[in-house]
Design a protein around this motif. Structure first.
Motif, PDB file in Angstrom:
ATOM      1  N   ALA C 102      -3.740   1.174  -2.291  1.00 27.11           N
ATOM      2  CA  ALA C 102      -5.049   1.162  -1.646  1.00 27.11           C
ATOM      3  C   ALA C 102      -5.951   0.084  -2.240  1.00 27.11           C
ATOM      4  CB  ALA C 102      -5.699   2.537  -1.791  1.00 27.11           C
ATOM      5  N   CYS C 103      -5.905  -0.060  -3.560  1.00 24.57           N
ATOM      6  CA  CYS C 103      -6.802  -1.006  -4.240  1.00 24.57           C
ATOM      7  C   CYS C 103      -6.469  -2.448  -3.928  1.00 24.57           C
ATOM      8  CB  CYS C 103      -6.715  -0.821  -5.754  1.00 24.57           C
ATOM      9  SG  CYS C 103      -7.674   0.551  -6.358  1.00 24.57           S
ATOM     10  N   GLU C 107      -7.320  -3.474   2.516  1.00 32.76           N
ATOM     11  CA  GLU C 107      -8.734  -3.077   2.538  1.00 32.76           C
ATOM     12  C   GLU C 107      -9.428  -3.225   1.196  1.00 32.76           C
ATOM     13  OE1 GLU C 107      -9.041   0.713   4.436  1.00 32.76           O
ATOM     14  OE2 GLU C 107      -8.600  -0.149   6.399  1.00 32.76           O
ATOM     15  N   ASP C 108      -8.693  -3.527   0.139  1.00 39.62           N
ATOM     16  CA  ASP C 108      -9.338  -3.877  -1.125  1.00 39.62           C
ATOM     17  C   ASP C 108     -10.313  -2.798  -1.609  1.00 39.62           C
ATOM     18  OD1 ASP C 108      -9.407  -5.769  -3.088  1.00 39.62           O
ATOM     19  OD2 ASP C 108     -11.214  -6.733  -2.331  1.00 39.62           O
ATOM     20  N   HIS C 109      -9.834  -1.561  -1.659  1.00 37.32           N
ATOM     21  CA  HIS C 109     -10.704  -0.454  -2.048  1.00 37.32           C
ATOM     22  C   HIS C 109     -11.087  -0.497  -3.517  1.00 37.32           C
ATOM     23  CE1 HIS C 109     -10.673   2.126   1.527  1.00 37.32           C
ATOM     24  NE2 HIS C 109      -9.493   1.578   1.775  1.00 37.32           N
ATOM     25  N   GLY C 110     -12.236   0.088  -3.836  1.00 38.41           N
ATOM     26  CA  GLY C 110     -12.586   0.351  -5.229  1.00 38.41           C
ATOM     27  C   GLY C 110     -11.867   1.613  -5.679  1.00 38.41           C
ATOM     28  N   LEU C 111     -11.954   1.920  -6.979  1.00 43.74           N
ATOM     29  CA  LEU C 111     -11.194   3.065  -7.489  1.00 43.74           C
ATOM     30  C   LEU C 111     -11.571   4.374  -6.802  1.00 43.74           C
ATOM     31  CD1 LEU C 111     -10.936   2.544 -11.350  1.00 43.74           C
ATOM     32  CD2 LEU C 111      -9.154   2.296  -9.628  1.00 43.74           C
ATOM     33  N   GLY C 112     -12.878   4.577  -6.564  1.00 45.76           N
ATOM     34  CA  GLY C 112     -13.338   5.844  -5.988  1.00 45.76           C
ATOM     35  C   GLY C 112     -12.770   6.079  -4.601  1.00 45.76           C
ATOM     36  N   LEU C 117      -8.532   7.935  -0.485  1.00 48.28           N
ATOM     37  CA  LEU C 117      -7.518   7.488   0.462  1.00 48.28           C
ATOM     38  C   LEU C 117      -6.127   7.924  -0.006  1.00 48.28           C
ATOM     39  CD1 LEU C 117      -6.717   5.892   2.932  1.00 48.28           C
ATOM     40  CD2 LEU C 117      -6.883   3.792   1.610  1.00 48.28           C
ATOM     41  N   ALA C 118      -5.884   7.797  -1.305  1.00 54.96           N
ATOM     42  CA  ALA C 118      -4.577   8.158  -1.860  1.00 54.96           C
ATOM     43  C   ALA C 118      -4.295   9.637  -1.593  1.00 54.96           C
ATOM     44  CB  ALA C 118      -4.534   7.873  -3.352  1.00 54.96           C
ATOM     45  N   GLU C 119      -5.290  10.476  -1.794  1.00 52.63           N
ATOM     46  CA  GLU C 119      -5.057  11.906  -1.600  1.00 52.63           C
ATOM     47  C   GLU C 119      -4.795  12.226  -0.142  1.00 52.63           C
ATOM     48  OE1 GLU C 119      -7.943  14.186  -3.742  1.00 52.63           O
ATOM     49  OE2 GLU C 119      -7.237  13.321  -5.646  1.00 52.63           O
ATOM     50  N   GLU C 120      -5.536  11.515   0.717  1.00 55.08           N
ATOM     51  CA  GLU C 120      -5.342  11.694   2.153  1.00 55.08           C
ATOM     52  C   GLU C 120      -3.907  11.314   2.544  1.00 55.08           C
ATOM     53  OE1 GLU C 120      -7.165   9.150   5.683  1.00 55.08           O
ATOM     54  OE2 GLU C 120      -8.702   9.879   4.281  1.00 55.08           O
ATOM     55  N   VAL C 121      -3.474  10.153   2.092  1.00 55.07           N
ATOM     56  CA  VAL C 121      -2.146   9.661   2.442  1.00 55.07           C
ATOM     57  C   VAL C 121      -1.061  10.565   1.840  1.00 55.07           C
ATOM     58  CG1 VAL C 121      -0.530   7.756   2.217  1.00 55.07           C
ATOM     59  CG2 VAL C 121      -2.909   7.285   2.714  1.00 55.07           C
ATOM     60  N   LEU C 122      -1.299  11.027   0.621  1.00 53.96           N
ATOM     61  CA  LEU C 122      -0.308  11.890  -0.025  1.00 53.96           C
ATOM     62  C   LEU C 122      -0.166  13.202   0.741  1.00 53.96           C
ATOM     63  CD1 LEU C 122      -0.992  11.186  -3.780  1.00 53.96           C
ATOM     64  CD2 LEU C 122       1.169  10.861  -2.569  1.00 53.96           C
ATOM     65  N   ASP C 123      -1.280  13.731   1.237  1.00 57.74           N
ATOM     66  CA  ASP C 123      -1.189  14.936   2.065  1.00 57.74           C
ATOM     67  C   ASP C 123      -0.380  14.641   3.319  1.00 57.74           C
ATOM     68  OD1 ASP C 123      -2.527  16.607   0.387  1.00 57.74           O
ATOM     69  OD2 ASP C 123      -4.508  16.150   1.210  1.00 57.74           O
ATOM     70  N   PHE C 124      -0.642  13.465   3.899  1.00 58.75           N
ATOM     71  CA  PHE C 124       0.051  13.080   5.128  1.00 58.75           C
ATOM     72  C   PHE C 124       1.565  13.002   4.930  1.00 58.75           C
ATOM     73  CE2 PHE C 124       1.764   9.546   7.723  1.00 58.75           C
ATOM     74  CZ  PHE C 124       1.615  10.122   8.981  1.00 58.75           C
ATOM     75  N   VAL C 125       2.019  12.437   3.824  1.00 58.76           N
ATOM     76  CA  VAL C 125       3.464  12.332   3.630  1.00 58.76           C
ATOM     77  C   VAL C 125       4.041  13.577   2.962  1.00 58.76           C
ATOM     78  CG1 VAL C 125       3.412   9.809   3.475  1.00 58.76           C
ATOM     79  CG2 VAL C 125       3.386  11.171   1.379  1.00 58.76           C
ATOM     80  N   GLY C 126       3.192  14.525   2.646  1.00 57.36           N
ATOM     81  CA  GLY C 126       3.683  15.774   2.085  1.00 57.36           C
ATOM     82  C   GLY C 126       3.910  15.762   0.592  1.00 57.36           C
ATOM     83  N   LEU C 127       3.163  14.917  -0.121  1.00 58.28           N
ATOM     84  CA  LEU C 127       3.287  14.914  -1.581  1.00 58.28           C
ATOM     85  C   LEU C 127       1.986  15.379  -2.239  1.00 58.28           C
ATOM     86  CD1 LEU C 127       5.163  11.565  -2.441  1.00 58.28           C
ATOM     87  CD2 LEU C 127       6.012  13.883  -2.738  1.00 58.28           C
ATOM     88  N   GLY C 128       1.115  15.952  -1.429  1.00 54.75           N
ATOM     89  CA  GLY C 128      -0.215  16.327  -1.921  1.00 54.75           C
ATOM     90  C   GLY C 128      -0.191  17.155  -3.190  1.00 54.75           C
ATOM     91  N   ARG C 155      -3.177   0.357   4.197  1.00 54.61           N
ATOM     92  CA  ARG C 155      -3.694   0.219   5.563  1.00 54.61           C
ATOM     93  C   ARG C 155      -3.120  -1.013   6.259  1.00 54.61           C
ATOM     94  NH1 ARG C 155      -5.088   4.976   6.747  1.00 54.61           N
ATOM     95  NH2 ARG C 155      -7.065   5.784   6.002  1.00 54.61           N
ATOM     96  N   PRO C 156      -1.781  -1.085   6.342  1.00 57.99           N
ATOM     97  CA  PRO C 156      -1.165  -2.301   6.872  1.00 57.99           C
ATOM     98  C   PRO C 156      -1.268  -2.381   8.394  1.00 57.99           C
ATOM     99  CG  PRO C 156       0.508  -0.660   6.454  1.00 57.99           C
ATOM    100  CD  PRO C 156      -0.803  -0.046   6.019  1.00 57.99           C
ATOM    101  N   THR C 157      -1.088  -3.595   8.927  1.00 55.29           N
ATOM    102  CA  THR C 157      -0.928  -3.742  10.365  1.00 55.29           C
ATOM    103  C   THR C 157       0.563  -3.818  10.702  1.00 55.29           C
ATOM    104  OG1 THR C 157      -1.266  -6.094  10.028  1.00 55.29           O
ATOM    105  CG2 THR C 157      -3.131  -4.842  10.834  1.00 55.29           C
ATOM    106  N   LEU C 158       1.345  -4.287   9.718  1.00 54.76           N
ATOM    107  CA  LEU C 158       2.796  -4.339   9.908  1.00 54.76           C
ATOM    108  C   LEU C 158       3.470  -3.668   8.717  1.00 54.76           C
ATOM    109  CD1 LEU C 158       5.406  -5.372  11.280  1.00 54.76           C
ATOM    110  CD2 LEU C 158       5.100  -7.527  10.062  1.00 54.76           C
ATOM    111  N   LEU C 159       4.398  -2.783   9.021  1.00 56.40           N
ATOM    112  CA  LEU C 159       5.059  -2.021   7.969  1.00 56.40           C
ATOM    113  C   LEU C 159       6.563  -2.276   8.038  1.00 56.40           C
ATOM    114  CD1 LEU C 159       4.897   0.230   5.808  1.00 56.40           C
ATOM    115  CD2 LEU C 159       4.918   1.896   7.658  1.00 56.40           C
TER     116      LEU C 159
END
Lengths: 322, 286, 254
Positions: C102-103, C107-112, C117-128, C155-159
């Motif tokens: 994420a950082c 999208e160049d996120h700050g730590l906060g 975002l990390a927690e959101e994504v981890l929930d999405f992939v089932g590693l929450g 937050r890629p456009t191509l994966l």
């Protein structure tokens, strides 16, 4: 400021501060000398940790920055008549610039090649300074004792360097904490764990590594100047002593690489142990042996260092020991 | 000028053979197990003291004593491997560097306690012969000759014996070698032993013509690093060539400038080669 | 076109890993990349995301030339990938691993915000529930999900997905396929290398086939599975060839 409420931020600083105030409270020059050598170790170990512990690059010749900073500052003070404060700034900046230039070349190297290159640079620097007459060549430089009068006489000057060293050490700890818990620090740790994967995730490794190298080179130079200002004499063999470089790595490992507190405990512990062994008649002759056996035991059985071990085994300490 | 240059170059070259063997030990260990042995210098120093003790106390001929020193070096190396290296062989580089460094501290510590740091020398001479402007000390010629013989034996061992082939297999790919049933930790221990044996032999040979202290190994260890990088990490024959290059540099440079510039040039060259051609001038592995 | 590859070749010493591969991927597509072992699939990924520069040819991402750009340049432009051999940052926690994505991603996120975002994504992939664990302590299936989470947090456009199904058991496979389909619905373009044929044939809109570094076939899963050149390429592996031929219809895993 959120960090002001973090115990992991305060603990190392309070430890160093308490230790640092002990000679002041007892007004005892002998205690001051003991703490002085501990502070040098803690400051060097914490600086190195930014590169070694956070970024994972093993610099075996990190002492080159200590030596270059010391020589720079010493030259400015003894030959150009600079005051110590201005000389300290240059003693930090010159090694930092050197690290920037060197870093872009040698930080491309991985693993043992990097370690070997840093040894080579330190040895080349020492051999060069030995031949370089403007810096005194192999006999080094001496300070005219008159210079201490500018700082209220020799006794006062020694206390002044002590306070300066204490201040610098605390600044290093603050910087170390800020790096460790920043986005920049997260990038460094990603590099440490897997540089290729980090780059794939967007960490601009070359510039991050160089910045870490520059930061970890800035402070040893200042420490070097204070160390040799106090001794009033500087020699190439003392300023670029490879052995001290390796001892600094040992301190970082002993306390726990990659933590803020680790180098504090490691530096203090190693220095204290060395001091004790040196004054104990039974061990004086074999102090190196005892230190070697201890080091080997740690490497083989507690590779994460004291802080790493405690963090792993005592869950409750994780919030406190950073 | 040639009157000075040629003898100095010849001296340097002869010494270069001995440097070569010291570096070969370091290179072999690196090549087989990716460990940089920081106890290399102290073992070179132990080789020197081994010859000294055998010569002054037992009254043995130094070259005969060299066989004993070699054997002791081998045993010591195997011991060091099992005590200090085996456990960290798969850990990150730093662990094995520090493990061998602690062995360095232990040896230097014991050595200093016994021998202090004052200089010793082996009072032994074979005389000299003059060929034109060149004065050859027979001890140096014998050392170079011994170095060549040792190199030859090492190659015979590595390429002609089953154990030697196992060592090369482990150096190439340890996992694959293990799958083929090669007992890798025994092979690694033996390789480490041979590496330290070479260091001890080099030290022993140097002791026949130079005075030394317990700390003297340090300088030769640093030279070994330079040589190994010149010849290619993990390439023993490259180490011999690298040794000759370094030896001749040490012979030539003092003719043109002060001897104290030698290490400056050596180490600048060292860093330069690591940066430009990390596989060494000769490249390739065991 | 989000990605265009023109006549890309890659040599390693004497080995020709890719020869004259050209490929265009429109935005929003899900493209399957198949081929026998050693066909050059992962090498193609490595050339696209800058791990190696191509020997010849050019690569365009979002209409900008990115030939021989470094991986971090591409990451910042919006390209993310997973690795065939998982590469977790072992001594960092699962959450920190994803925060790196994420950082330093697009999208160049700050730590906060990276943390959220990390927690959101981890929930999405089932590693929450595993976010505070060290990445080293995860099992293979979890590490594959971690790879995916790190890529998504950028937050890629191509994966680029490199064998995210390999080594998973059937129920893990169907869970992962579901996740991939959901990612697709977010509008992310996907190229996936896959050996699990029924999966790739079902999920992909279009499939390209590499063999010995050449692009030998391209089209809908249906077209590709009836292409004689593809059947021939897989001749060494008759079972797999059969699976391809029956590709679209069988699809038992779904």
């Amino acid at each position: 400021m959120k960090i002001l409420r973090k115990p992991g931020f305060w603990l190392p600083i309070m430890l160093v501060l308490l230790l640092g105030l002990w000679p002041v409270m007892t007004d005892n020059a002998a205690n001051r000398e003991v703490v002085n050598s501990i502070l040098v170790s803690v400051a060097l170990a914490s600086s190195l940790n930014i590169l070694l512990g956070y970024t994972g690059y093993v610099s075996f010749g990190h002492i080159v920055f200590f030596g270059f900073g010391a020589y720079t500052g010493f030259y400015l003070m003894s030959e150009q008549g600079w005051p110590i404060y201005a000389a300290m700034i240059m003693a930090g900046l010159v090694p930092a610039v050197l690290a920037y230039l060197l870093g872009s070349a040698i930080l491309r190297l991985r693993g043992a090649y990097f370690a070997l290159a840093t040894i080579g640079i330190n040895e080349a620097a020492r051999a060069f300074v030995k031949n370089f007459d403007p810096l005194g060549g192999s006999v080094g430089m001496q300070l005219n004792f008159q210079i201490y009068n500018d700082y209220g006489g020799a006794a006062q000057a020694l206390w002044l360097t002590y306070y300066l060293l204490l201040g610098v050490t605390i600044v290093i700890l603050i910087v170390s904490y800020l790096v460790r818990f920043s986005k920049f620090g997260l990038g460094l740790m990603a590099i440490r764990e897997n540089e290729d994967a980090a780059e794939v995730m967007g960490v601009v490794a070359p510039s991050a590594k160089t910045r870490a190298y520059v930061i970890s080179a800035f402070f040893p130079g200042i420490v070097g100047l204070l160390f040799f200002f106090k001794n009033a004499t500087i020699l190439p063999g003392d300023a670029f002593r490879l052995h001290l470089s390796i001892e600094t790595i040992v301190m970082v490992m002993l306390g726990g690489a990659g933590t803020v507190l680790g180098p504090v405990l490691g530096g203090a512990g190693y220095q204290r142990l060395r001091g004790t062994l040196l004054v104990t008649p039974l061990f004086r002759n074999v102090q190196l042996v005892v230190a070697g056996v201890l080091l080997l035991t740690i490497i083989l059985f507690i590779p994460a260092g004291v802080v790493g071990w405690l963090r792993y085994h005592v869950r409750g300490l994780r919030r406190v020991l950073e | 000028m040639f009157d000075i240059l040629i003898p100095s170059l010849v001296d340097g070259l002869l010494l270069g053979f001995v440097y070569g063997i010291a570096a070969m030990g370091l290179s072999l260990i690196w090549g087989v197990m990716n460990v940089i042995n920081l106890a290399h210098g102290p073992i070179i120093a132990l080789g020197m003291f081994g010859i000294y003790l055998a010569f002054t106390i037992l009254g043995l001929n130094p070259y005969l004593a060299l066989v004993l020193v070699a054997f002791a070096g081998l045993v010591l190396g195997i011991l060091i491997y099992y005590v200090a290296v085996n456990r960290v062989i798969d850990a990150p580089h730093l662990s094995s560097l520090l493990a061998t460094f602690s062995v360095n501290m232990i040896i230097i510590g014991i050595g200093t306690a016994i021998f202090t740091v004052s200089p010793y020398n082996v009072d032994f001479t074979l005389g000299a012969v003059d060929i034109g402007p060149i004065r050859l000390l027979w001890t140096r010629v014998a050392a170079a000759l011994a170095a060549v013989i040792v190199t030859g034996l090492l190659y015979l061992f590595l390429f002609r014996t089953r154990t030697g082939k196992n060592i090369r297999a482990v150096a190439n790919n340890r996992t694959a070698a293990e799958l083929m049933g090669i007992p890798s930790s025994r092979v690694l221990a033996l390789s480490f032993g041979i590496g330290t044996m070479l260091a001890a032999i080099a030290g022993g040979l140097i002791a026949t013509f130079f005075p030394f202290t317990i700390l003297a190994g340090g300088g030769y260890e640093l030279r070994s690093f330079v040589i190994v990088v010149l010849g290619g990490l993990g390439n023993p024959l490259g180490a011999l060539v690298g040794g000759l290059i370094l030896g001749s540099l040490e012979g030539i440079i003092p003719v043109f400038m002060q001897t104290s510039w030698v290490p400056v040039i050596e180490f600048v060259l060292f860093v330069f080669i690591i940066l430009v051609r990390p596989s060494g001038l000769l490249g390739s592995r065991v | 076109m989000i990605l265009e590859i023109h006549d890309v070749s890659k040599n390693f010493g004497g080995l020709q890993a890719l020869s004259d591969v050209s490929l265009s991927v429109p935005e929003g597509e899900i493209l399957g990349l198949i081929g026998p072992n050693g066909a050059g699939k992962t090498t193609l990924f490595n050339v696209i995301n800058g791990v190696y520069p191509p020997t010849n040819g050019r690569v365009f991402f979002q209409s900008k030339e990115v030939t021989a750009k470094k991986p971090y340049h591409l990451a910042k432009m919006g390209l993310a990938r997973t690795h065939q051999i998982v590469q977790p940052l072992e001594e960092l926690t699962v959450r920190e691993n994803v925060m790196v994505g994420a950082c330093f991603g697009k999208e160049d996120h700050g730590l906060g915000s990276a943390r959220e975002l990390a927690e959101e994504v981890l929930d999405f992939v089932g590693l929450g529930e595993r976010k505070d664990q060290m990445a080293a302590s995860l099992n293979v299936a979890q590490k594959k999900r971690l790879e995916l989470a790190r890529a998504l947090a950028a937050r890629p456009t191509l994966l680029l997905l490199d064998e995210v199904l390999a080594g998973l058991n059937p129920s893990e496979i169907s869970a992962m396929i579901e996740t991939v389909a959901e990612i697709r619905e977010q509008g992310i373009t996907i190229i996936m290398i896959e050996h699990v044929m029924h999966a790739v044939m079902n999920v992909s809109e279009r499939v390209v086939v590499l063999d010995y570094g050449r692009l030998i076939s391209e089209g809908t899963p249906e077209e590709v599975s009836h292409d004689p050149k593809v059947i021939e390429a897989y001749l060494g592996d008759p079972k797999l060839a059969e699976e391809i031929a029956s590709g679209g219809q069988q699809g038992g895993g779904l």
